[in-house]
Enzyme design. Structure first.
Site, PDB file in Angstrom:
ATOM      1  N   ASP A 237      10.254  10.683   1.029  1.00  0.00           N
ATOM      2  CA  ASP A 237       9.167  11.491   1.604  1.00  0.00           C
ATOM      3  C   ASP A 237       8.065  10.537   2.090  1.00  0.00           C
ATOM      4  OD1 ASP A 237       7.008  13.102   2.103  1.00  0.00           O
ATOM      5  OD2 ASP A 237       7.089  14.196   0.187  1.00  0.00           O
TER       6      ASP A 237
ATOM      7  N   ASN B 183       0.631  -5.930   2.358  1.00  0.00           N
ATOM      8  CA  ASN B 183       0.240  -6.994   1.437  1.00  0.00           C
ATOM      9  C   ASN B 183       0.350  -8.336   2.148  1.00  0.00           C
ATOM     10  OD1 ASN B 183      -0.473  -8.504  -0.779  1.00  0.00           O
ATOM     11  ND2 ASN B 183       1.178  -7.768  -2.116  1.00  0.00           N
TER      12      ASN B 183
ATOM     13  N   GLU C 154       1.732 -18.785  -0.998  1.00  0.00           N
ATOM     14  CA  GLU C 154       2.936 -18.774  -1.830  1.00  0.00           C
ATOM     15  C   GLU C 154       4.167 -18.639  -0.934  1.00  0.00           C
ATOM     16  OE1 GLU C 154       3.573 -15.112  -4.188  1.00  0.00           O
ATOM     17  OE2 GLU C 154       1.541 -14.549  -3.591  1.00  0.00           O
TER      18      GLU C 154
ATOM     19  N   CYS D  78      -0.958 -14.584  -5.601  1.00  0.00           N
ATOM     20  CA  CYS D  78      -2.038 -14.103  -4.721  1.00  0.00           C
ATOM     21  C   CYS D  78      -3.401 -14.625  -5.110  1.00  0.00           C
ATOM     22  CB  CYS D  78      -2.089 -12.580  -4.755  1.00  0.00           C
ATOM     23  SG  CYS D  78      -0.580 -11.834  -4.207  1.00  0.00           S
TER      24      CYS D  78
ATOM     25  N   HIS E 207      -8.085  -7.413  -4.862  1.00  0.00           N
ATOM     26  CA  HIS E 207      -6.798  -7.845  -4.295  1.00  0.00           C
ATOM     27  C   HIS E 207      -6.036  -6.581  -3.890  1.00  0.00           C
ATOM     28  CE1 HIS E 207      -2.918  -9.331  -3.530  1.00  0.00           C
ATOM     29  NE2 HIS E 207      -2.385  -8.850  -4.636  1.00  0.00           N
TER      30      HIS E 207
HETATM   31  P1  HMG Z   1       8.107   2.986  -6.938  1.00  0.00           P
HETATM   32  O1  HMG Z   1       8.509   2.841  -8.347  1.00  0.00           O
HETATM   33  O2  HMG Z   1       9.180   3.288  -5.958  1.00  0.00           O
HETATM   34  O3  HMG Z   1       7.014   4.073  -6.734  1.00  0.00           O
HETATM   35  O4  HMG Z   1       7.363   1.667  -6.476  1.00  0.00           O
HETATM   36  P2  HMG Z   1       6.472   5.202  -7.757  1.00  0.00           P
HETATM   37  O5  HMG Z   1       7.565   6.103  -8.103  1.00  0.00           O
HETATM   38  O6  HMG Z   1       5.669   4.579  -8.865  1.00  0.00           O
HETATM   39  O7  HMG Z   1       5.495   5.933  -6.736  1.00  0.00           O
HETATM   40  C1  HMG Z   1       4.369   5.304  -6.256  1.00  0.00           C
HETATM   41  C2  HMG Z   1       3.252   6.334  -6.200  1.00  0.00           C
HETATM   42  O8  HMG Z   1       3.591   7.302  -5.205  1.00  0.00           O
HETATM   43  C3  HMG Z   1       3.076   7.112  -7.504  1.00  0.00           C
HETATM   44  O9  HMG Z   1       1.691   7.347  -7.660  1.00  0.00           O
HETATM   45  C4  HMG Z   1       3.795   8.421  -7.215  1.00  0.00           C
HETATM   46  O10 HMG Z   1       3.319   9.516  -8.004  1.00  0.00           O
HETATM   47  C5  HMG Z   1       3.470   8.608  -5.758  1.00  0.00           C
HETATM   48  P3  HMG Z   1       1.001   7.126  -9.117  1.00  0.00           P
HETATM   49  O11 HMG Z   1       1.663   8.053 -10.028  1.00  0.00           O
HETATM   50  O12 HMG Z   1       1.287   5.688  -9.478  1.00  0.00           O
HETATM   51  O13 HMG Z   1      -0.439   7.391  -8.847  1.00  0.00           O
HETATM   52  N1  HMG Z   1       4.399   9.496  -5.053  1.00  0.00           N
HETATM   53  C6  HMG Z   1       3.996  10.394  -4.137  1.00  0.00           C
HETATM   54  N2  HMG Z   1       2.775  10.737  -3.692  1.00  0.00           N
HETATM   55  C7  HMG Z   1       2.701  11.716  -2.726  1.00  0.00           C
HETATM   56  N3  HMG Z   1       3.794  12.358  -2.243  1.00  0.00           N
HETATM   57  C8  HMG Z   1       5.028  12.046  -2.677  1.00  0.00           C
HETATM   58  C9  HMG Z   1       5.168  11.024  -3.675  1.00  0.00           C
HETATM   59  N4  HMG Z   1       6.228  10.471  -4.305  1.00  0.00           N
HETATM   60  C10 HMG Z   1       5.733   9.538  -5.149  1.00  0.00           C
HETATM   61  N5  HMG Z   1       6.092  12.705  -2.178  1.00  0.00           N
HETATM   62  C11 HMG Z   1       5.758  -0.100  -6.806  1.00  0.00           C
HETATM   63  C12 HMG Z   1       5.969   1.390  -6.537  1.00  0.00           C
HETATM   64  C13 HMG Z   1       4.296  -0.434  -6.591  1.00  0.00           C
HETATM   65  C14 HMG Z   1       6.145  -0.392  -8.258  1.00  0.00           C
HETATM   66  C15 HMG Z   1       6.666  -0.908  -5.843  1.00  0.00           C
HETATM   67  O14 HMG Z   1       6.288  -0.668  -4.508  1.00  0.00           O
HETATM   68  C16 HMG Z   1       6.613  -2.408  -6.090  1.00  0.00           C
HETATM   69  O15 HMG Z   1       7.326  -2.927  -6.967  1.00  0.00           O
HETATM   70  N6  HMG Z   1       5.773  -3.161  -5.296  1.00  0.00           N
HETATM   71  C17 HMG Z   1       5.636  -4.608  -5.447  1.00  0.00           C
HETATM   72  C18 HMG Z   1       4.784  -4.989  -6.650  1.00  0.00           C
HETATM   73  C19 HMG Z   1       3.313  -4.664  -6.469  1.00  0.00           C
HETATM   74  O16 HMG Z   1       2.837  -4.443  -5.365  1.00  0.00           O
HETATM   75  N7  HMG Z   1       2.558  -4.694  -7.596  1.00  0.00           N
HETATM   76  C20 HMG Z   1       1.127  -4.460  -7.524  1.00  0.00           C
HETATM   77  C21 HMG Z   1       0.357  -5.169  -8.644  1.00  0.00           C
HETATM   78  S1  HMG Z   1       0.824  -6.898  -8.814  1.00  0.00           S
HETATM   79  C22 HMG Z   1      -0.002  -7.701  -7.504  1.00  0.00           C
HETATM   80  O17 HMG Z   1      -0.852  -7.145  -6.900  1.00  0.00           O
HETATM   81  C23 HMG Z   1       0.458  -9.080  -7.181  1.00  0.00           C
HETATM   82  C24 HMG Z   1       1.279  -9.206  -5.903  1.00  0.00           C
HETATM   83  O18 HMG Z   1       0.443  -9.064  -4.775  1.00  0.00           O
HETATM   84  C25 HMG Z   1       2.039 -10.549  -5.876  1.00  0.00           C
HETATM   85  C26 HMG Z   1       1.261 -11.843  -6.073  1.00  0.00           C
HETATM   86  O19 HMG Z   1       0.391 -11.969  -6.880  1.00  0.00           O
HETATM   87  O20 HMG Z   1       1.676 -12.805  -5.386  1.00  0.00           O
HETATM   88  C27 HMG Z   1       2.339  -8.121  -5.795  1.00  0.00           C
END
Ligand code: HMG
Length: 392
Positions: free
Chosen positions: A29, A278, A80, A112, A234
């Site tokens: 979605d 990002n 990185e 980051c 960030h």
């Molecule tokens: P996921 O598990 O597929 O997503 O991946 P989810 O199921 O947790 O859903 C995400 C959000 O969408 C949730 O909201 C859902 O409810 C919502 P929340 O409950 O968390 O508030 N959702 C919806 N909303 C509206 N309509 C819908 C719907 N369906 C679901 N129909 C995840 C999410 C971020 C885990 C994934 O994208 C990921 O692994 N990303 C990469 C890691 C990341 O970005 N981490 C962030 C913190 S770490 C960081 O910032 C460092 C980094 O930049 C690296 C560095 O330092 O170099 C990553």
């Protein structure tokens, strides 16, 4: 003497995909990406754009209004997405920009977070030699596997900042709160092009480290949540910052913010990242450029709190004050043009670009000629990367 950011320039790659298109292709979605992650688009770099060319384009802009360019005595390149295990990416950039030879150049890495280390090291160098200016460049290309949960949180971009004793934009305040812990929430072994990530753990740690770094910051500085006027976080995806801000407000400000109130307080810092994605170490400071460019109020004199998080993990909280007359020194129109000038691509082109790779055996290779900014990676010869200035 005051020390801070004299100028800022940002840049992102030539191509962009709408996350609704990605959602359709993945059977998700679109609201999950648009609302759940708070992301609308992500920038995609073709093979002839890398962190060197992205960084050089941002730095060209950052240097445009800087008097005494010859005073740039140090270039610190934070990334990185390094292009070599030995040579600093900043040396290619130093050459492309025609900077003077009496200059030190070095590369920094800690996920980051390294752009913040670069900013702090730059401030320390300026404190030692006030006539010295430091060019800080942060550039990254975020890459996760196709079809993984991380895929919609890709993107790429660069930011360049001149740090000096003549800050026109932000004066950096001296106190920082820090936190480090050995953690495997996100990492990329040398043999991989895509990051490995424990997404849920990373999101939890982003917030938990924020609390610890802020606690350290307030105990060192005496500055409380209520003393901070603007907030930059960030930005792996904008919803992450909204949640973090609501947590900070509740824990340290005793204020319970509804989601729309959290967005209203940090809104303009999110504008660019929502459509870039990002950009890892560049993301926090692209957020700063976004705040300064897009907020219609005069922000002079206001204190900004910055939260830098790098997985692995290091967090730092620090602050700065926006300078009088900062608006004259911004590159708002250039930033908006670079973003609006990107070419929208569909899912097939995105996957084709994703799969295109440079040779890993050093064999001669000419990169496909995609129209890019002022600098291009034209190819590889004898294991050497060849860059060229191409003009807009
Ligand atoms: P996921 O598990 O597929 O997503 O991946 P989810 O199921 O947790 O859903 C995400 C959000 O969408 C949730 O909201 C859902 O409810 C919502 P929340 O409950 O968390 O508030 N959702 C919806 N909303 C509206 N309509 C819908 C719907 N369906 C679901 N129909 C995840 C999410 C971020 C885990 C994934 O994208 C990921 O692994 N990303 C990469 C890691 C990341 O970005 N981490 C962030 C913190 S770490 C960081 O910032 C460092 C980094 O930049 C690296 C560095 O330092 O170099 C990553």
């Amino acid at each position: 003497m005051i020390i801070g950011i004299e100028s800022i320039g940002i840049y992102t790659a030539r191509y962009v995909i709408d996350l609704g298109v990605l959602a359709d292709a993945r059977g998700v979605d679109p609201a999950k990406y648009y609302v759940g992650l708070g992301q609308e688009m992500m920038s995609i770099a073709p093979l002839n754009e890398d962190v060197v060319t992205l960084g050089a384009n941002a730095a060209r802009l950052a240097l445009e209004k800087v008097a005494a360019r010859e005073a740039i005595g140090t270039v610190i390149f934070a990334t990185e997405t390094g292009v070599d295990q030995s040579k600093a990416a900043g040396i290619y950039l130093h050459n492309l920009l025609g900077l003077g030879c009496n200059c030190r150049v070095v590369e920094l890495k800690q996920a980051c977070y390294s752009s913040t280390a670069a900013l702090q090291f730059a401030a320390a160098l300026v404190a030692r030699q006030p006539e010295h200016k430091v060019l800080v460049v942060a550039a990254d290309i975020a890459r996760y596997g196709l079809g993984t949960a991380g895929e919609p949180t890709q993107g790429c971009g660069a930011v360049a900042m001149v740090v000096s004793s003549e800050p026109k934009l932000v004066e950096l305040e001296p106190h920082s709160g820090m936190y480090t812990e050995d953690l495997m929430d996100f990492w990329r072994p040398n043999y991989r092009e895509e990051a490995l990530v424990d997404g849920k753990l990373s999101a939890r740690m982003y917030i938990s480290v924020l609390e610890k770094a802020f606690e350290d910051y307030r105990s060192r500085s005496g500055v409380e949540f209520k003393d901070i006027d603007e907030f930059c976080y960030h930005l792996p995806f904008t919803r992450m910052a909204e949640k973090a801000h609501a947590r900070l407000a509740r824990k340290f400000g005793g204020v319970v913010l509804r989601p729309e109130e959290a967005v209203a307080q940090i809104g303009h810092s999110l504008d660019y990242n929502r459509i870039i994605g990002n950009s890892y170490t560049a993301a926090l400071y692209i957020g700063l450029a976004s705040l300064l460019d897009n907020n219609e109020d005069d922000l002079a004199g206001r204190r900004i709190g910055f939260y830098s998080y790098g997985s692995g993990c290091v967090g730092e909280y620090f602050s700065g004050r926006i300078m009088e007359g900062y608006g004259e020194w911004l590159h708002t129109e250039h930033h908006r043009e670079a973003l609006a000038g990107r070419v929208n691509i569909g899912i097939e082109e995105y996957e084709r670009l994703y799969r295109e790779k440079l040779p890993t055996d050093g064999s001669e290779f000419i990169t496909p000629k995609h129209r890019v900014g002022c600098y291009s990676l034209v190819g590889i010869c004898d294991h050497k990367r060849i860059y060229e200035s191409v003009g807009e």
